[in-house]
Scaffold this motif. Structure first.
Motif, PDB file in Angstrom:
ATOM      1  N   LEU A 250       1.022  -1.342   0.072  1.00  0.00           N
ATOM      2  CA  LEU A 250      -0.009  -0.184  -0.132  1.00  0.00           C
ATOM      3  C   LEU A 250       1.046   1.125  -0.029  1.00  0.00           C
ATOM      4  O   LEU A 250       0.600   2.326  -0.668  1.00  0.00           O
ATOM      5  CB  LEU A 250      -0.972   0.095   1.245  1.00  0.00           C
ATOM      6  CG  LEU A 250      -1.920  -1.039   1.216  1.00  0.00           C
ATOM      7  CD1 LEU A 250      -2.696  -0.960   2.749  1.00  0.00           C
ATOM      8  CD2 LEU A 250      -2.901  -1.062   0.213  1.00  0.00           C
TER       9      LEU A 250
ATOM     10  N   GLN B  20      -7.568  -8.789  -1.274  1.00  0.00           N
ATOM     11  CA  GLN B  20      -7.239  -7.904  -0.140  1.00  0.00           C
ATOM     12  C   GLN B  20      -8.083  -6.678  -0.101  1.00  0.00           C
ATOM     13  O   GLN B  20      -8.599  -6.283   0.811  1.00  0.00           O
ATOM     14  CB  GLN B  20      -5.816  -7.554   0.351  1.00  0.00           C
ATOM     15  CG  GLN B  20      -4.839  -8.846   0.560  1.00  0.00           C
ATOM     16  CD  GLN B  20      -5.123  -9.655   1.633  1.00  0.00           C
ATOM     17  OE1 GLN B  20      -5.618  -9.219   2.682  1.00  0.00           O
ATOM     18  NE2 GLN B  20      -5.123 -10.873   1.420  1.00  0.00           N
ATOM     19  N   THR B  21      -7.941  -6.082  -1.246  1.00  0.00           N
ATOM     20  CA  THR B  21      -8.558  -4.730  -1.434  1.00  0.00           C
ATOM     21  C   THR B  21      -9.833  -4.425  -2.191  1.00  0.00           C
ATOM     22  O   THR B  21     -10.664  -3.557  -2.257  1.00  0.00           O
ATOM     23  CB  THR B  21      -7.574  -3.692  -1.891  1.00  0.00           C
ATOM     24  OG1 THR B  21      -7.361  -3.952  -3.331  1.00  0.00           O
ATOM     25  CG2 THR B  21      -6.475  -3.648  -1.047  1.00  0.00           C
TER      26      THR B  21
ATOM     27  N   TYR C 280      -5.920   0.739  -7.475  1.00  0.00           N
ATOM     28  CA  TYR C 280      -5.724   1.342  -5.833  1.00  0.00           C
ATOM     29  C   TYR C 280      -4.874   2.760  -6.214  1.00  0.00           C
ATOM     30  O   TYR C 280      -5.017   3.666  -5.526  1.00  0.00           O
ATOM     31  CB  TYR C 280      -5.080   0.526  -5.245  1.00  0.00           C
ATOM     32  CG  TYR C 280      -4.678   0.785  -4.020  1.00  0.00           C
ATOM     33  CD1 TYR C 280      -5.764   0.872  -2.831  1.00  0.00           C
ATOM     34  CD2 TYR C 280      -3.641   1.235  -3.554  1.00  0.00           C
ATOM     35  CE1 TYR C 280      -5.503   0.986  -1.546  1.00  0.00           C
ATOM     36  CE2 TYR C 280      -3.301   1.747  -2.209  1.00  0.00           C
ATOM     37  CZ  TYR C 280      -4.268   1.883  -1.321  1.00  0.00           C
ATOM     38  OH  TYR C 280      -3.822   2.158  -0.046  1.00  0.00           O
TER      39      TYR C 280
END
Length: 124
Positions: free
Chosen positions: A78, A110-111, A118
């Motif tokens: 991230l 995960q996202t 992202y």
């Protein structure tokens, strides 16, 4: 007999040496999380059994060692996506993924987003 073992384990979890193990584990994770995904590496380096290390992790972090390693790698991904211009491929190799498409699947799981998506939404 089972209550005695449970009681013993609770007492064992509260040992002051746990804090030393936690401190050393955090240092090891900071240095090696990209390359070392082997749980045995961490337990052997710390000189305690994997079972004991997992018990300490669960008691203090409410996560297993495996979860801590993956969380550290994920958080680093991230950060890199937000604050660097590294490509997704470069980030995947930097974090120790041998296959960039696997990193993309891992990240999306995960996202809910691909790393590129992202980055578009969260880059600074």
């Amino acid at each position: 007999m089972m209550k005695l073992v449970e009681s013993y384990n609770r007492i064992e979890y509260e040992l002051p040496s746990d804090m030393g193990v936690i401190h050393k584990l955090e240092m090891l994770l900071d240095r090696h999380f990209k390359i070392q995904k082997s749980l045995e590496f961490y337990s052997e380096t710390l000189g305690i059994s994997l079972r004991r290390l997992n018990a300490i992790c669960l008691h203090h972090f409410r996560k297993t060692l495996f979860e801590l390693i993956h969380e550290r790698r994920f958080n680093e991904s991230l950060k890199l996506l937000k604050h660097t211009a590294l490509s997704v491929k470069e980030i995947s190799y930097y974090l120790g993924f041998s296959d960039p498409p696997y990193f993309v699947r891992y990240f999306k799981k995960q996202t809910g987003r691909t790393p590129r998506r992202y980055r578009l939404v969260h880059s600074s």
